[in-house]
Design an enzyme around this catalytic site. Structure first.
Site, PDB file in Angstrom:
ATOM      1  N   ARG A 235      24.988 -21.348  93.647  1.00 31.36           N
ATOM      2  CA  ARG A 235      24.300 -21.328  94.927  1.00 31.36           C
ATOM      3  C   ARG A 235      25.287 -20.952  96.026  1.00 31.36           C
ATOM      4  O   ARG A 235      26.406 -21.479  96.084  1.00 31.36           O
ATOM      5  CB  ARG A 235      23.671 -22.693  95.233  1.00 31.36           C
ATOM      6  CG  ARG A 235      22.438 -22.990  94.382  1.00 31.36           C
ATOM      7  CD  ARG A 235      21.286 -22.087  94.776  1.00 31.36           C
ATOM      8  NE  ARG A 235      20.118 -22.218  93.916  1.00 31.36           N
ATOM      9  CZ  ARG A 235      19.837 -21.424  92.899  1.00 31.36           C
ATOM     10  NH1 ARG A 235      20.666 -20.458  92.568  1.00 31.36           N
ATOM     11  NH2 ARG A 235      18.733 -21.591  92.203  1.00 31.36           N
ATOM     12  N   HIS A 283      22.801 -11.279  93.993  1.00 27.46           N
ATOM     13  CA  HIS A 283      22.010 -12.396  93.464  1.00 27.46           C
ATOM     14  C   HIS A 283      21.177 -11.926  92.272  1.00 27.46           C
ATOM     15  O   HIS A 283      19.964 -12.164  92.194  1.00 27.46           O
ATOM     16  CB  HIS A 283      21.103 -12.997  94.539  1.00 27.46           C
ATOM     17  CG  HIS A 283      20.746 -14.434  94.249  1.00 27.46           C
ATOM     18  ND1 HIS A 283      20.659 -15.407  95.219  1.00 27.46           N
ATOM     19  CD2 HIS A 283      20.465 -15.064  93.082  1.00 27.46           C
ATOM     20  CE1 HIS A 283      20.321 -16.568  94.668  1.00 27.46           C
ATOM     21  NE2 HIS A 283      20.199 -16.379  93.367  1.00 27.46           N
TER      22      HIS A 283
END
Length: 320
Positions: A235, A283
């Protein structure tokens, strides 16, 4: 006509992938796809289940009949940190395809740094033919994996197959066969053994900003790679990006591979784009396969309707 109540879907994914996956999903119940403009003002109070990724905040106020919420990804911080949620089970997406994709990214990046990938790419751009003589083997390098959930445990197994020396860390003590593990009390010892640090932690109040200068400075600087390397596919909020950039510039870190960032998309003027010792991916380490996501939800609904408990339910206290 089905007498089952609807599934409501609000996924901020590529539109065409959602539409395509829905053609074969949930054949026995109605589906309300909030990505379809025709459903913008539709009454969704009878929806029984919600599948979401960064949904409209109004969804949970409008869908008052929900029994469970399914995250569209492995992480759930996008739900827990941004919404006022009903007191319902929240289910993480756990699937072989997502797990394999994450492990592939981790192994790819560890091998890339092991085999001087950044240096050779630079030589190619300059038309330089030069074999780098000093070449450690995987067995000479210790990879420390922070986060030993489903994704982390699978990455550990596959890194070991490639020959790396692997150790693992989690906040609470865990026992994994064949793996030396550390917990919160032993963080410094874990870092001092680590040449490549792999971040696969969930984002919680305990992990926000955990990857900072203080942590990076404790990594092993005298190992076979001539400096520590940081990989983060967990994250973005877990890394202090300003201090990460400083550590990459001053040599505290030799290099980094980053798939997640504090703010996404990564801003165009971020120094990370052009730093020669940084690999950026958008991502994409473990992008959710929407078909697999819908199969996962169908399986969990079937469990619930047969009287079995849901799997992969989030502990809201711990945040994962």
């Amino acid at each position: 006509m089905s007498d089952k109540r609807p599934v409501v879907i609000d996924l901020r994914f590529a539109r065409e992938t959602v539409v395509s996956a829905l053609r074969s999903a949930f054949p026995d119940r109605p589906v309300i796809d909030m990505g379809d403009p025709a459903n913008a003002d539709r009454d969704i109070s009878d929806a029984e289940f919600a599948i979401v990724w960064k949904p409209d905040p109004a969804l949970f106020r409008r869908a008052t009949g929900l029994k469970a919420i399914f995250s569209g990804g492995a992480g759930v911080d996008h739900i827990l940190s941004a919404y006022e949620l009903p007191d319902l089970p929240i289910v993480r997406f756990v699937d072989r395809s997502l797990t394999d994709r994450m492990s592939e990214w981790v192994v790819w990046q560890c091998l890339h740094h092991l085999r001087n990938g950044i240096a050779y790419a630079g030589q190619q751009r300059e038309n330089v033919w030069n074999e780098i003589a000093e070449q450690p083997e995987a067995r000479d390098v210790t990879v420390g994996v922070m986060g030993l959930g489903v994704l982390g445990a699978d990455a550990v197994r596959k890194l070991k197959v490639m020959g790396f020396d692997v150790i693992g860390w989690s906040r609470r003590a865990k026992s994994i066969a064949g793996l030396e593990t550390f917990d919160a009390a032993d963080l410094d010892a874990f870092l001092g053994r680590t040449d490549i640090l792999v971040g696969l932690l969930p984002l919680t109040e305990d992990t926000r900003g955990i990857y900072d200068r203080a942590l990076f400075s404790k990594l092993r600087s005298t190992g076979a790679l001539d400096g520590p390397i940081f990989l983060n596919a967990g994250r973005g909020g877990s890394q202090n990006e300003a201090e990460l950039i400083e550590c990459l510039a001053d040599g505290t870190l030799k290099a980094a591979s980053l798939d997640v960032f504090e703010h996404e998309p990564l801003v165009t003027d971020s120094p990370l784009w052009s730093m020669p010792n940084v690999i950026v991916t958008p991502h994409a380490a473990a992008a959710s396969d929407v078909r697999a996501l819908f199969r996962h939800v169908e399986a969990q609904i079937a469990r619930l309707e047969s009287g079995k408990p849901l799997e992969f339910v989030v502990d809201r206290t711990s945040g994962y």
